[in-house]
Design a protein around this motif. Structure first.
Motif, PDB file in Angstrom:
ATOM      1  N   LYS A 117      37.533 -35.299  34.298  1.00  0.00           N
ATOM      2  CA  LYS A 117      38.378 -35.193  35.488  1.00  0.00           C
ATOM      3  C   LYS A 117      38.873 -33.742  35.655  1.00  0.00           C
ATOM      4  CE  LYS A 117      42.303 -37.873  37.131  1.00  0.00           C
ATOM      5  NZ  LYS A 117      43.256 -38.893  36.656  1.00  0.00           N
ATOM      6  N   GLN A 118      39.128 -33.094  34.521  1.00  0.00           N
ATOM      7  CA  GLN A 118      39.654 -31.724  34.574  1.00  0.00           C
ATOM      8  C   GLN A 118      38.576 -30.695  34.874  1.00  0.00           C
ATOM      9  OE1 GLN A 118      41.607 -30.941  30.882  1.00  0.00           O
ATOM     10  NE2 GLN A 118      42.919 -32.740  31.065  1.00  0.00           N
ATOM     11  N   VAL A 119      37.371 -30.953  34.398  1.00  0.00           N
ATOM     12  CA  VAL A 119      36.293 -29.967  34.556  1.00  0.00           C
ATOM     13  C   VAL A 119      35.294 -30.527  35.559  1.00  0.00           C
ATOM     14  CG1 VAL A 119      34.531 -28.614  33.383  1.00  0.00           C
ATOM     15  CG2 VAL A 119      36.652 -29.201  32.189  1.00  0.00           C
ATOM     16  N   ALA A 120      35.386 -30.009  36.754  1.00  0.00           N
ATOM     17  CA  ALA A 120      34.591 -30.569  37.852  1.00  0.00           C
ATOM     18  C   ALA A 120      33.108 -30.545  37.524  1.00  0.00           C
ATOM     19  CB  ALA A 120      34.862 -29.768  39.116  1.00  0.00           C
ATOM     20  N   GLY A 121      32.439 -31.577  37.937  1.00  0.00           N
ATOM     21  CA  GLY A 121      30.998 -31.653  37.747  1.00  0.00           C
ATOM     22  C   GLY A 121      30.586 -32.273  36.432  1.00  0.00           C
ATOM     23  N   SER A 122      31.558 -32.543  35.552  1.00  0.00           N
ATOM     24  CA  SER A 122      31.215 -33.142  34.259  1.00  0.00           C
ATOM     25  C   SER A 122      30.820 -34.605  34.440  1.00  0.00           C
ATOM     26  CB  SER A 122      32.406 -33.056  33.303  1.00  0.00           C
ATOM     27  OG  SER A 122      32.737 -31.713  33.040  1.00  0.00           O
ATOM     28  N   GLN A 123      30.019 -35.081  33.509  1.00  0.00           N
ATOM     29  CA  GLN A 123      29.604 -36.486  33.559  1.00  0.00           C
ATOM     30  C   GLN A 123      29.892 -37.158  32.226  1.00  0.00           C
ATOM     31  OE1 GLN A 123      25.788 -37.489  35.533  1.00  0.00           O
ATOM     32  NE2 GLN A 123      25.411 -35.283  35.498  1.00  0.00           N
ATOM     33  N   VAL A 124      30.118 -38.462  32.291  1.00  0.00           N
ATOM     34  CA  VAL A 124      30.406 -39.236  31.078  1.00  0.00           C
ATOM     35  C   VAL A 124      29.417 -40.396  30.998  1.00  0.00           C
ATOM     36  CG1 VAL A 124      32.097 -40.666  29.867  1.00  0.00           C
ATOM     37  CG2 VAL A 124      32.867 -38.682  31.193  1.00  0.00           C
ATOM     38  N   TRP A 125      28.778 -40.514  29.828  1.00  0.00           N
ATOM     39  CA  TRP A 125      27.947 -41.674  29.543  1.00  0.00           C
ATOM     40  C   TRP A 125      28.564 -42.433  28.359  1.00  0.00           C
ATOM     41  CZ3 TRP A 125      25.888 -36.952  30.845  1.00  0.00           C
ATOM     42  CH2 TRP A 125      24.926 -36.912  31.864  1.00  0.00           C
ATOM     43  N   LEU A 126      28.547 -43.719  28.433  1.00  0.00           N
ATOM     44  CA  LEU A 126      28.912 -44.536  27.264  1.00  0.00           C
ATOM     45  C   LEU A 126      27.624 -45.142  26.729  1.00  0.00           C
ATOM     46  CD1 LEU A 126      30.960 -45.950  25.375  1.00  0.00           C
ATOM     47  CD2 LEU A 126      31.117 -47.786  27.063  1.00  0.00           C
ATOM     48  N   VAL A 127      27.272 -44.771  25.512  1.00  0.00           N
ATOM     49  CA  VAL A 127      26.068 -45.310  24.879  1.00  0.00           C
ATOM     50  C   VAL A 127      26.521 -46.360  23.876  1.00  0.00           C
ATOM     51  CG1 VAL A 127      24.021 -44.785  23.521  1.00  0.00           C
ATOM     52  CG2 VAL A 127      24.888 -43.118  25.164  1.00  0.00           C
ATOM     53  N   THR A 128      26.064 -47.565  24.072  1.00  0.00           N
ATOM     54  CA  THR A 128      26.612 -48.656  23.276  1.00  0.00           C
ATOM     55  C   THR A 128      25.523 -49.567  22.744  1.00  0.00           C
ATOM     56  OG1 THR A 128      28.261 -50.427  23.278  1.00  0.00           O
ATOM     57  CG2 THR A 128      27.038 -50.115  25.314  1.00  0.00           C
TER      58      THR A 128
END
Lengths: 269, 617, 343
Positions: A58-69
């Motif tokens: 949210k703070q660093v624009a353009g970042s992405q989050v994946w949850l690998v489970t």
């Protein structure tokens, strides 16, 4: 402003913390009695990692989050009903066991393979997040093993704080002995951060986040790849519940001073 | 913080509460959303080109938490899954063997009417001639209206999980647990959706850091399936009142344990035992045996139990230790535990079923059959009927107005087997207003005559049924002793009931560390009760002066989780959200009516997060 | 591949931590039971001094990766040193204390050597020539004994499971193991250490006794009034005199969030139990705590357990404590503090 991060969070489900657990022997090694019926939650430390990841994104624009489970698909689907309301992420599902008795090395290899297969993942901007341990296996090694397999040589364990410095370097606080923090500076990603509790409260349930997440989560669940992980090469001789019951001596109708004397003698013994 | 904007989201249909009724609704509706080619069959108004956007918010932290074991004839369930073997649901099993047991009082503390004492004496005298085992008598015949011989045993926790997973895997509907719905959104006498609870607030509901006002979920149709103590249904009842002649005065709290039976227990899976007579004549019990050596065992404490000492947990422990039941349960281990309020007004408790923008389904809609003691299958069926109505209206492109819902949903319901059966049952329990024997006679009369003859009587409000402790205790001991017991309890900030039951002759519970454990151990080891931070207390004592004047404090005595305790001043009780199992018994166990509404007690029971975390119930 | 290697990080002054010396004992007994030679690997700038201190351990050899680069607790350099030591030794069993440093780096080393690692080991035993390890799963809910076929097998040993090795220093021959750090091993700089917050000071992991305060300390007492001030004095007095670690039941620290008058020096950090910590202490004294199961599971590693409670039927009396004193904790602790003060 730092360049966008690609944050991959490894985390799976564990039994809801107050459930009564009992080991049973199975053909593939030990397991939990009624394992499929036990309510599950996202592993608490992995949960902290996910929330920290979402906060950083949210703070660093353009970042992405994946949850690998890695876990049984049906149980992961149910788990998603809870956590997909919390923060935005993309899901990568491995349909297999979430048993604490599965070998961390086998789990790590499955996770590393899945991460390598994420389309568009920039390994130079990769922050590999996860819990510093799990509430199931509690080995505290899986994330390091994944990191090694991905060739990441900057690793941090028991992280409670991550800051991004103006030059984009990572400022990291790790829990070490004596209740102290080790403060480190890492010039740039890639890095492995195995989180302790961090400092963020659990995010609220947000219906809009849930609706948005589910559009990508359900297709991922539907095409989840089965993986086989186990405990090859490990021979479990016994898995037992500890005996809790003691032979209690109840002392009553004794003056407080006499009780105090007995306690002091006991403390000094 | 007060300036944080309340967000809003539009969907086509929002459901409050995920239980069997909503399960039936979503299962039926989801099958009609798409054409075989994958195109929408029922098109969304809020997302044109997409199928109806259907979302459900469930209060509990997961979709299988906080519900109960059940024996059901499963007619509607089987009809919804004609090609599915329901035995694949964990803990499901066909009913194999059913008995009704009359339990005599081996303790001598039970407050039995003279007629029952005489019956016990006769049975004991005739032991040599009649089969009597462990202070219990097996009734020779089970009336057909009670029998579940062709039915199913289910854990509703496991059943809900199974249904929820089937639904989620379609990707067509969404179910979100851990998200309590605060209230319906009224707009010009139309329900325009629901408002979710605020998050990031303190126990009084005041905003804290991370405050997030509850989102408004706006919908063409609000499906109210949040049960008899659900805040959406209850707000609707407050707003609309009840139809003439209807009331919700009859309740029971069901408290049960899931028990791992001891080795060598002779009970076979599929066994169903119904009990009556002990620990008090008004308290009925049940024991269902599941596969895998598990049993669900519990009691019902009804609102017509004219006692201020309504401590279900202690009574449950005495019930389990009745010699007949103990012969099965001794050595067993408590695996799960929980409690739930049951709306026992049945058809007479039916609220306004529909209005502009809303429809009621399930137990809160008055669907429970109080003659056959059956509610789950009926609740499921109401959901199915509403789904059929929604499909019809959507195909016709009609909005969900009161008239349209009357024509489709209510008409289907009125024409169904459900309606016929709950009408027969409507007066079946009236006799209990005058005592247990009259009640049993009345039920028999209704059941055996198919509802043509009933022992009907006027009902009292719950608050009117609760005698003072002085009245209750006067035959055993005087007011001075009661005052001392009361003062001791207040001093120790403990509920009074244990002291009263001890004084009434009930033996102390000797813990065995497995099945006979403290109430708090049951709460945490059995119910796994938890409460997330950041939500307001959902129990509030509205008029402090009423609590200060109240000596009975039945809310404390009945509280299933010991969440309500004597307050610091001895006046207004204290509430601990972390111990609440959300059974809602405090709603109907207050002896002080609200000044503005004599049908309601002095306790407000709102939407709350947390509660039971066991899915084996 | 054969033999056993024990890897240690000497402190900057060349001394060894208690947990390192405990692991020496474990290595000695394990190697002896397995009938295999064992050696010690050290890394850091003070390896010779540490090696001399370990001269009497019976280790067949002492290997060292020397240099100030290896004083820094950093993954890349620690892993490089441990990897070199493990390769040089050719050991099939590699032991190390479960320090934060080894916990961070040794899994990666196992991965590089194609080995396997197990952590939180609470016991090692040898039966029929087979090494078996003991550890807990599911947050101390169940304990397993197991063996592995795979080699090399890395094991991180938990503290407190063996007597710290003690012996005279000598003059040890050290075999230097050369490690050249790649440039990318210095991407991370260790800035320093940050001390804990002051409110955590009443937690003493090395204390002989755990003192648990329950919610009863804040409740009304015999005179109908709460005495939170005196409760705080008694508890803090005892902690100071007995050098005890302070634990709490969940209900006591929860009172704080509910705005009730409570003990301000306690927080959720002190909470012991299912949703709190599971500390290790030889003795535990519970006061004004009912001993419900979710709290008591946090006492799994407390050796001797005693409780003071007014309720003779409290949870502690149901087989959860060795001794339950049915008494007023205020009165007893007043006496205890007086006696401890006088002694």
């Amino acid at each position: 402003m730092a360049d966008p991060f690609h944050i991959v969070v490894c985390g799976s489900l564990v039994p809801d913390p107050l459930q009564t657990l009992e080991p049973v022997a199975g053909a593939q090694g030990p397991g939990l009695k009624n394992e499929t019926m036990l309510p599950a939650v996202l592993d608490p430390w992995a949960g902290h990692a996910l929330f920290e990841a979402a906060n950083l994104a949210k703070q660093v624009a353009g970042s992405q989050v994946w949850l690998v489970t890695l876990g049984p698909k049906a149980k992961l689907q149910q788990l998603m009903m809870t956590i997909a309301q919390k923060v935005p992420f993309q899901l990568v599902v491995l349909d297999g066991t979430a048993s604490g008795f599965a070998d961390a090395h086998e789990v790590a290899t499955a996770l590393a393979t899945a991460i390598q297969g994420i389309p568009g993942l920039d390994r130079n901007r990769l922050l590999l997040f996860g819990g510093c341990a799990s509430a199931s296996r509690d080995s505290g090694v899986t994330l390091q093993l994944v990191g090694e397999q991905l060739g990441i040589r900057d690793q941090f364990l028991g992280v409670d704080e991550l800051g991004i410095e103006p030059d984009g370097a990572l400022h990291i606080l790790e829990r070490v002995e004596g209740g102290q923090y080790q403060v480190s500076r890492c010039v740039a990603p890639p890095a492995v951060l195995a989180w302790a509790t961090g400092s963020l409260p659990e995010p609220h349930n947000n219906p809009q986040v849930g609706m948005m997440n589910m559009r990508t989560i359900m297709p991922q669940l539907q095409k989840a790849k089965p993986v086989t992980v186990g405990c090859a090469g490990i021979q479990y001789d016994t898995v037992k519940l500890p005996s809790q019951r003691r032979d209690t001596r109840v002392v009553r109708d004794v003056p407080a001073a006499d009780i105090a004397r007995e306690i002091v003698d006991w403390l000094k013994a | 913080m007060g300036s944080v904007e309340r967000q809003s989201m539009d969907v086509d249909i929002v459901c409050a509460g995920f239980g069997p009724a909503t399960g039936g609704f979503m299962t039926t509706l989801s099958r009609a959303l798409l054409k075989p080619d994958g195109q929408p069959a029922l098109e969304s108004r809020v997302m044109p080109g997409m199928p109806l956007q259907v979302v459900c918010y469930e209060r509990a932290d997961d979709i299988g938490f906080g519900v109960s074991g059940v024996v059901t004839r499963a007619r509607a369930l089987r009809a919804s899954f004609p090609d599915v073997d329901l035995m694949q649901i964990p803990m499901a099993h066909p009913v194999r063997h059913e008995q009704v047991l009359y339990l005599m009082d081996p303790v001598g503390a039970s407050r039995r009417p003279a007629a029952l004492r005489a019956l016990d004496a006769i049975v004991r005298l005739g032991r040599a001639l009649h089969q009597s085992d462990h202070e219990a008598v097996v009734l020779p015949h089970i009336p057909e209206f009670i029998s579940k011989e062709d039915g199913l045993l289910l854990s509703i926790g496991q059943f809900n999980q199974w249904v929820g997973n089937q639904l989620q895997s379609t990707g067509l509907v969404q179910i979100w647990p851990g998200m309590p719905v605060k209230e319906p959104l009224f707009e010009n006498n139309r329900v325009a959706g629901v408002r979710l609870v605020d998050q990031g607030v303190d126990k009084h509901g005041h905003p804290e850091a991370n405050y997030m006002p509850g989102m408004d979920i706006r919908a063409g149709l609000t499906v109210v399936g949040d049960g008899p103590v659900g805040p959406v249904g209850r707000k609707l009842d407050e707003h609309l009142g009840m139809p003439l002649g209807h009331h919700q005065r009859d309740w029971a709290v069901g408290m049960k344990a899931v028990i791992e039976l001891p080795e060598g227990c002779p009970l076979e899976p599929g066994t169903v035992l119904h009990t009556l007579g002990f620990p008090e004549p008004e308290i009925f019990g049940f024991l269902y045996v599941y596969p895998g050596g598990l049993a669900s065992a519990g009691i019902f404490v009804p609102s017509w139990f004219d006692s201020p000492v309504r401590t279900s947990y202690r009574y449950l422990q005495h019930w389990m230790q009745h010699p007949r039941l103990w012969s099965y349960l001794k050595g067993g281990t408590l695996r799960s535990w929980g409690a739930k309020s049951i709306q026992e007004a049945g058809r007479r408790g039916e609220p306004w079923l529909v209005g502009d923008g809303f429809a009621r389904i399930g137990e809160g809609s008055g669907s429970t059959n109080v003659l056959t003691n059956s509610g789950v299958d009926e609740a499921w069926f109401t959901g199915v009927l509403l789904a059929e109505a929604v499909i019809e209206l959507s195909r016709e492109g009609l909005p969900y107005t009161r008239d349209h819902l009357e024509r489709t949903y209510v008409a289907r319901r009125r024409a169904s087997w459900l309606q016929k059966e709950i009408e027969i049952a409507e007066k079946a329990r009236d006799g209990f207003q005058r005592g247990v024997l009259t009640g049993l006679f009345g039920m028999g009369l209704t059941g055996l005559t198919g509802g043509r003859l009933n022992l009907s009587t006027a009902s009292k409000r719950p608050a009117e049924r609760i005698p003072s402790l002085e009245t209750y205790c006067h035959q055993l001991f005087g007011p001075a002793e009661l005052a001392k017991l009361r003062a001791d309890a207040a001093q120790g900030q403990r509920p009074l009931h244990d002291a009263l039951m001890d004084r009434c002759g009930w033996p102390p519970i000797v813990p065995d560390g497995k099945l006979l454990i403290s109430h708090q151990d049951a709460l945490l080891l059995g119910g796994k009760v938890q409460a997330p931070a950041g939500y307001a207390d959902h129990v509030e004592f509205l008029y402090p002066n009423l609590c200060e004047q109240c000596d009975a404090k039945v809310c404390i005595e009945v509280c299933s989780g010991q969440a309500i305790t004597p307050g610091g001043t001895g006046g207004v009780p204290a509430f601990d959200r972390e111990k609440c199992v959300h059974c809602g018994a405090c709603i109907w166990n207050c002896s002080s009516s609200r000044p503005e509404d004599p049908e309601r007690g002095n306790i407000e029971f709102r939407a709350g997060a947390g509660g039971l975390h066991s899915s084996e119930n | 591949m054969s033999g056993l290697l024990l890897i240690l990080h000497p402190l900057p002054d060349g001394s060894l931590s208690k947990s390192a010396r405990e692991t020496v004992t474990v290595a000695q007994t394990t190697a002896q039971a397995l009938g295999m030679p064992w050696c010690i690997g050290l890394s850091g700038s003070a390896t010779q001094k540490a090696a001399d201190a370990l001269a009497g351990t019976g280790a067949a050899s002492i290997l060292a990766v020397a240099g100030a680069d290896f004083d820094v607790p950093r993954y890349a350099s620690d892993a490089a040193a441990a990897e070199a030591l493990a390769r040089q030794s050719g050991a099939e069993i590699v032991l190390a204390p479960a320090s934060a440093r080894f916990s961070r780096c040794l899994a990666g080393v196992a991965q590089r050597l194609g080995g396997r690692i197990d952590t939180h080991i609470t016991g090692l035993e040898v039966n029929g020539g087979t090494l078996r390890a003991r550890r807990w799963y599911y947050r101390q809910r169940m304990e397993a004994v197991f063996s592995r076929a795979h080699r090399p097998w890395f094991l991180l040993i938990d503290g407190g499971i063996a007597t710290p090795w003690q012996g005279p220093a000598g003059q040890a021959a050290v075999t230097a193991v050369a490690v050249t750090l790649a440039d990318d091993s210095r991407r991370t700089t260790v800035v320093g250490l940050q001390a804990p917050a002051s409110d955590a000071q009443t937690i003493r992991p090395d204390a002989n006794v755990l003192f648990v305060a329950g919610a009863g300390w804040t409740k009304k007492q015999a005179d109908g009034q709460p005495h939170v001030g005196e409760a705080a004095t008694l508890i803090r007095g005892f902690l100071g005199k007995a050098q005890a670690s302070l634990g709490s039941s969940k209900s006591l620290v929860d009172l704080k969030t509910e705005g009730q008058q409570t003990l301000d020096f306690m927080s959720h950090l002190n909470q012991v139990g299912q949703t709190g910590s599971t500390p290790r202490h030889p003795k535990g004294l519970s006061t004004c705590c009912h001993g419900e199961e979710p709290h008591v599971v946090g006492w799994r590693f407390i050796g001797e357990r005693r409780a003071i409670n007014l309720d003779p039927n409290c949870g502690w009396a149901q087989g959860k404590a060795d001794v339950v004193y049915v008494a007023d904790a205020f009165e007893v602790m007043r006496n205890v503090n007086a006696m401890l003060g006088a002694s």
